[in-house]
Design an enzyme around this catalytic site. Structure first.
Site, PDB file in Angstrom:
ATOM      1  N   GLU A   1      33.624  64.595  89.352  1.00 56.47           N
ATOM      2  CA  GLU A   1      33.590  63.138  89.301  1.00 56.47           C
ATOM      3  C   GLU A   1      33.598  62.786  87.811  1.00 56.47           C
ATOM      4  OE1 GLU A   1      30.901  59.226  90.409  1.00 56.47           O
ATOM      5  OE2 GLU A   1      30.019  61.045  89.595  1.00 56.47           O
TER       6      GLU A   1
ATOM      7  N   ASP B   1      28.597  65.802  90.096  1.00 58.54           N
ATOM      8  CA  ASP B   1      28.309  64.396  89.853  1.00 58.54           C
ATOM      9  C   ASP B   1      28.240  64.091  88.365  1.00 58.54           C
ATOM     10  OD1 ASP B   1      27.301  61.744  90.896  1.00 58.54           O
ATOM     11  OD2 ASP B   1      25.577  62.328  89.679  1.00 58.54           O
TER      12      ASP B   1
END
Length: 815
Positions: A542, A489
């Site tokens: 990401e 993330d």
């Protein structure tokens, strides 16, 4: 370091024996009485108490070692007193404890309690000293004899036994209402070896979870739990838990030198015990913290750590043996993103294992991606503000229950990807923030430590122990829970020093640039370590910028990820789809621009949870027009997405065109699939389409085999802006093509001519049409094979004439 296979038993540190040999003289314990530590046999885990106050739920082994506290009467029949035997008497008085040691032990800032407490030879015998707050008396039991120690006040008891060597002994501790018999924690050598300490200091302990935290084990022939914690700035550390009634005075830990690690073996403490660490900060104040390495936690909002061990018997051997047979970028890879707590609200891990694998298998997805399962205090963060990096959230069960779910998915042929959050952590004062009184896991520079977007703290990636904490955590999930991939993330927030910061709020790196070189080195090390230790695992970034080389190997200067989310494609294509068809011709390049950079990285095309919350609307609700047109756009877009180079990811609820935004409170609107509501099949038709997309996708290598090389794609017509048409060919490794045509206008176009390769002289067959009636479409199809005619078109020697359905994507293959 050679990788060790995961074991259900708690392994002993490799160098514990060496540590015992070198430490025996300093501690003053006879090595003849100190057998080596061995793993504790597997035992059934005890259920966790509901809170730190519920001490009655602690396991029997734990309760036997717990002293009484005046405000908490103990059962008087817990351990019956032993009968007195011949040779009874009192130990000779010992020399008074040095006042400085006495004060430091009571204040909780002693670095070496084992040098003061426990047993050691002295002139004339063996000195035994114990710290047992609230005890009425303490008696040493050894070799069939016993000797009562003298009460020195403040919970201290001491005496000199008339023996030549330190015997194997236990303590009988009498309280006002109870008497217990226990092993003395301070007669044991360190249960952590020099090799572990060396690797921790070097930041290279790839199995850190085996060295730090709480580890049930048998040490020197006695069952108990080893507690270890890294707190280099602490003046002292004590273990506190339900077994001490949350008073750590009698359980101080010892410092293991310059490593910053504190250790204590507590005999009689077993699985299910609740604990924390009572840390004396540099200024002398105290803070009580959950274990950063805890592998199990209480159910939030309770915050204690729980002693645990793994007992799950894995049955996914076939999956694990073959998951790495084909490189992921050359394999079918379609992902169903799930928030476990809300997919079916109220289900446990084991109940999810009964429903989720079959649902995902029926839809044909190859993988599930789980939004963060690491423990987090606030459910509204969806798991992205982690406090327990080594613990699956206890909201749905135990760590073994989570293993059961992963095992069930694997046995259904479904891979498991987990969202992993090394970019930041929350400021909760019982967790990682200023853990030992000073910045430890976070950067010492407040500007570098504070994350401006989320009110959290950023890790200090330049500190070896912190980097080790995170790298080992990545391998931990892969090895202990058989996770097949980590979606990392917020990578962009890690890579840039000026991320979300204004001028004056950040400082450049040593070369004057904005790149966070520590974060780069960390990500490279993490990826290299995960891939080396876990064949078949994939890491996914990401990363929302144009950082060069995210999926390039680390030995070529890249970050080393296997795949990267294509945030540009997601943003641009959704902008296009949100426009009314009459205006789409002015945004045609939003759909074609992705092919300019499609091969710069190995991409995943994500329609994730982030795109269906916070006012962004659900996917179908982003589409213009009436309800029929919205669903048709939705279906056509999915067809375009599945045919586009790159892997696919779809968030739960979008597979059946849920119209409302996702809420973690109630999850997907499953009632939309009820035939009594969905009489026309509007939502069930979209779900059927997703299943068919995945079925054709998995069966046609042209759609996935050459995702990352230009030879796998060719435009037929990428410039038909006036028609809102996009036509392209996909090729497999043998050159077999698939023709994909997306038509984003609400009209039927007859006799629409497209150039095709000469391949397919027997005709081109429609293999998928998102306008089919079974999906809720109007049923405009090309039922007969389309003959390739010798009519040049779009720079090709042959062409076909087809009918384009309204707002639809159609796939063709040579007959």
């Amino acid at each position: 370091m050679t990788a060790r296979k995961p074991s259900r038993k708690a392994p002993r540190s490799k160098s514990a024996a060496a540590a015992e040999a070198t430490t025996a003289e300093a501690v003053g314990v006879d090595t003849a009485q100190a057998p080596t530590a061995t793993p504790v046999p597997a035992a059934a885990p005890a259920p966790a108490p509901a809170s730190v106050e519920a001490e009655t739920a602690a396991p029997a082994a734990t309760k036997a070692a717990a002293p009484a506290k005046r405000s908490r009467p103990r059962r008087t029949d817990a351990v019956p007193p032993l009968p007195r035997q011949a040779g009874d008497g009192s130990a000779r008085p010992a020399a008074a404890l040095d006042p400085a040691d006495r004060g430091r032990l009571l204040a909780g800032d002693h670095h070496d309690p084992h040098a003061v407490l426990g047993a050691r030879p002295v002139p004339g015998g063996v000195l035994v000293r114990a710290l047992r707050p609230f005890a009425r008396s303490v008696t040493v039991l050894a070799d069939g004899a016993q000797a009562e120690l003298h009460d020195d006040g403040d919970g201290f008891f001491s005496g000199v036994l008339p023996v030549k060597e330190v015997p194997a002994y236990r303590l009988r501790v009498a309280y006002d209402d109870n008497t217990i018999e226990v092993d003395d924690p301070y007669r044991f050598l360190p249960a952590l070896g020099e090799l572990d300490l060396h690797l921790i200091g070097e930041g290279r302990h790839e199995e850190l979870w085996r060295a730090l935290g709480s580890e049930p084990m048998v040490h020197q022939g006695v069952a108990g739990t080893r507690f270890t914690v890294w707190a280099p700035n602490a003046r002292g550390v004590r273990v506190t838990g339900d077994f001490t009634y949350w008073d750590g005075t009698g359980t101080p830990m010892r410092s293991l030198g310059s490593s910053g690690v504190w250790e204590l073996f507590l005999p009689g403490i077993g699985e299910g015990a609740l604990y924390k660490f009572d840390i004396c900060r540099p200024d002398g104040s105290h803070t009580v913290r959950a274990d950063p390495m805890a592998r199990r936690t209480e159910v939030p909002p309770a915050t204690a750590s729980i002693v645990t061990a793994a007992h799950h018997e894995w049955r996914d051997q076939d999956w694990m043996a073959h998951r790495g047979d084909r490189p992921v970028h050359e394999a079918p890879f379609s992902v169903y993103e799930v928030h476990l707590a809300s997919w079916r609200p109220g289900l446990t891990y084991r109940q999810l294992a009964e429903q989720l694998p079959s649902y995902v298998k029926d839809l044909g997805f190859t993988h599930v991606e789980l939004m963060p399962v690491s423990e987090h205090p606030f459910g509204g963060s969806w798991g992205y503000q982690v406090t327990g990096f080594y613990a699956p959230t206890s909201r749905m069960g135990t760590p073994d229950d989570f293993r059961f779910l992963v095992d069930a998915l694997h046995r259904a042929g479904i891979g498991v990807i987990m969202d992993w959050v090394p970019a930041h952590f929350p400021r909760d004062d019982w967790a990682l923030a200023e853990f030992d009184g000073r910045p430890l896991y976070e950067h010492a520079d407040p500007q570098r430590a504070a994350h401006p977007d989320w009110g959290t703290l950023e890790f200090d990636y330049g500190r070896t122990e912190v980097r080790n904490f995170l790298v080992a955590n990545a391998t931990y999930w892969c090895e202990e829970f058989h996770i097949d991939g980590l979606r990392v993330d917020a990578v962009a927030s890690m890579l840039y020093l000026d991320y979300s910061r204004e001028d004056g709020q950040w400082s450049p790196n040593e070369f004057g640039g904005r790149e966070n070189l520590d974060a780069v080195a960390f990500l490279q090390e993490m990826n290299a370590t995960v891939y080396r230790r876990n064949p078949g695992v994939v890491t996914i970034a990401e990363e929302s910028t144009a950082w060069d080389g995210v999926t390039r190997p680390t030995d070529s200067g890249g970050l080393g990820f296997g795949l990267k989310w294509n945030m540009g494609w997601m943003h641009d294509s959704l902008v296009y789809m949100s426009k009314e068809p009459v205006h789409r011709k002015y945004h045609h390049n939003e759909m074609t621009f992705s092919m300019v950079y499609a091969y710069s990285e190995n991409y995943v095309l994500p329609i994730s949870h982030d795109e269906v919350v916070h006012g962004k609307q659900a996917l179908v609700a982003k589409m213009p027009g009436d309800w029929w047109q919205q669903r048709a756009n939705h279906r056509a877009y999915l067809g375009f997405m599945w045919a586009h180079p790159g892997k696919q990811l779809l968030f739960m609820g979008q597979e059946f065109a849920q119209g409302a935004e996702w809420s973690e409170g109630h999850g997907p609107d499953w009632w939309l699939l009820d035939p009594t509501y969905d009489a026309s099949g509007d939502h069930r038709g979209v779900r059927t389409l997703v299943g068919d997309l995945n079925a054709v996708y998995g069966a046609v290598p042209a759609l996935w085999q050459r995702d990352t090389v230009p030879e796998g794609f060719s435009w037929v017509d990428g410039g038909a802006a006036e028609d809102n048409v996009f036509a392209f060919l996909r090729y497999d490794a043998d050159g077999s093509p698939l023709l994909a045509v997306s038509h984003f206008s609400p009209v039927v176009r007859h006799d629409y001519r497209l150039g095709v390769p000469e391949t397919g002289t027997e005709g081109w067959v429609e293999v998928l049409n998102t306008d089919a009636e079974r999906y809720g479409g109007s049923g405009v199809t090309n039922e007969e094979p389309l003959k390739a005619e010798a009519v040049p078109a779009h720079g090709r020697p042959a062409s076909i004439s087809l009918t384009l359905p309204p707002l639809a994507t159609v796939w063709f293959r040579p007959a």
